[in-house]
Design a protein around this motif. Sequence first.
Motif, PDB file in Angstrom:
ATOM      1  N   VAL A  20       0.832  -1.206   0.000  1.00  0.00           N
ATOM      2  CA  VAL A  20       0.000   0.000   0.000  1.00  0.00           C
ATOM      3  C   VAL A  20       0.869   1.261   0.000  1.00  0.00           C
ATOM      4  O   VAL A  20       0.762   2.118  -0.865  1.00  0.00           O
ATOM      5  CB  VAL A  20      -0.956   0.023   1.209  1.00  0.00           C
ATOM      6  CG1 VAL A  20      -1.758   1.305   1.237  1.00  0.00           C
ATOM      7  CG2 VAL A  20      -1.874  -1.186   1.163  1.00  0.00           C
ATOM      8  N   CYS A  21       1.750   1.362   0.991  1.00  0.00           N
ATOM      9  CA  CYS A  21       2.546   2.582   1.112  1.00  0.00           C
ATOM     10  C   CYS A  21       4.019   2.347   0.791  1.00  0.00           C
ATOM     11  O   CYS A  21       4.821   3.258   0.848  1.00  0.00           O
ATOM     12  CB  CYS A  21       2.377   3.180   2.507  1.00  0.00           C
ATOM     13  SG  CYS A  21       3.150   2.190   3.810  1.00  0.00           S
ATOM     14  N   LEU A  22       4.345   1.092   0.427  1.00  0.00           N
ATOM     15  CA  LEU A  22       5.692   0.725  -0.001  1.00  0.00           C
ATOM     16  C   LEU A  22       6.749   0.849   1.096  1.00  0.00           C
ATOM     17  O   LEU A  22       7.942   0.811   0.819  1.00  0.00           O
ATOM     18  CB  LEU A  22       6.106   1.553  -1.225  1.00  0.00           C
ATOM     19  CG  LEU A  22       5.157   1.452  -2.429  1.00  0.00           C
ATOM     20  CD1 LEU A  22       5.692   2.265  -3.586  1.00  0.00           C
ATOM     21  CD2 LEU A  22       4.950   0.005  -2.834  1.00  0.00           C
ATOM     22  N   LEU A  23       6.320   1.013   2.299  1.00  0.00           N
ATOM     23  CA  LEU A  23       7.267   1.057   3.401  1.00  0.00           C
ATOM     24  C   LEU A  23       7.866  -0.319   3.641  1.00  0.00           C
ATOM     25  O   LEU A  23       7.195  -1.312   3.513  1.00  0.00           O
ATOM     26  CB  LEU A  23       6.553   1.531   4.677  1.00  0.00           C
ATOM     27  CG  LEU A  23       7.463   1.699   5.895  1.00  0.00           C
ATOM     28  CD1 LEU A  23       8.132   3.065   5.864  1.00  0.00           C
ATOM     29  CD2 LEU A  23       6.683   1.538   7.172  1.00  0.00           C
ATOM     30  N   GLN A  24       9.149  -0.327   3.949  1.00  0.00           N
ATOM     31  CA  GLN A  24       9.768  -1.609   4.264  1.00  0.00           C
ATOM     32  C   GLN A  24       9.542  -1.953   5.722  1.00  0.00           C
ATOM     33  O   GLN A  24       9.821  -1.149   6.615  1.00  0.00           O
ATOM     34  CB  GLN A  24      11.257  -1.552   3.958  1.00  0.00           C
ATOM     35  CG  GLN A  24      11.935  -2.900   4.175  1.00  0.00           C
ATOM     36  CD  GLN A  24      13.409  -2.842   3.828  1.00  0.00           C
ATOM     37  OE1 GLN A  24      13.786  -2.266   2.833  1.00  0.00           O
ATOM     38  NE2 GLN A  24      14.239  -3.426   4.663  1.00  0.00           N
ATOM     39  N   ASN A  25       9.043  -3.137   5.929  1.00  0.00           N
ATOM     40  CA  ASN A  25       8.775  -3.584   7.290  1.00  0.00           C
ATOM     41  C   ASN A  25       9.652  -4.763   7.652  1.00  0.00           C
ATOM     42  O   ASN A  25      10.173  -5.460   6.793  1.00  0.00           O
ATOM     43  CB  ASN A  25       7.301  -3.979   7.431  1.00  0.00           C
ATOM     44  CG  ASN A  25       6.386  -2.805   7.232  1.00  0.00           C
ATOM     45  OD1 ASN A  25       6.171  -2.016   8.117  1.00  0.00           O
ATOM     46  ND2 ASN A  25       5.836  -2.672   6.022  1.00  0.00           N
ATOM     47  N   LYS A  26       9.802  -4.982   8.913  1.00  0.00           N
ATOM     48  CA  LYS A  26      10.607  -6.097   9.373  1.00  0.00           C
ATOM     49  C   LYS A  26       9.871  -7.411   9.222  1.00  0.00           C
ATOM     50  O   LYS A  26       8.643  -7.446   9.154  1.00  0.00           O
ATOM     51  CB  LYS A  26      10.972  -5.892  10.853  1.00  0.00           C
ATOM     52  CG  LYS A  26      11.921  -4.738  11.076  1.00  0.00           C
ATOM     53  CD  LYS A  26      12.142  -4.528  12.567  1.00  0.00           C
ATOM     54  CE  LYS A  26      12.856  -3.223  12.831  1.00  0.00           C
ATOM     55  NZ  LYS A  26      12.784  -2.822  14.232  1.00  0.00           N
TER      56      LYS A  26
END
Length: 98
Positions: A16-22
């Motif tokens: 959705v927001c293209l944030l990289q998550n762990k």
Amino acid sequence: FGDKFKQPKGSWNCSVCLLQNKAEDSKCVACQSEKPGFSVPVTSSSASASSGGFLDLDKFKMPEGNWECEVCLVQNKAEATKCIACENAKPGTKAELK
Ligand SMILES: [Zn+2]
Ligand SMILES: [Zn+2]
């Protein structure tokens, strides 16, 4: 060394927001959207009781537990013990004494 910007193993990008998550995050830390491919366990507690197929329409139009006031037909939440509009008591609510 071009590994600096490589993703840590198991990390994932929010669709959705293209944030990289762990890897250990099951939801995006920014927008709370589900991890892609993360299978949400569906509660199957009522699976055996759904074979009858009755009340299908009711299940479709209101969240489970919601109830409709028989006086003014306002739909109330499951946790409401009386109608938010006319304060009529929830049908089936029994003041059972223990
Ligand atoms: Zn996100
Ligand atoms: Zn009502």
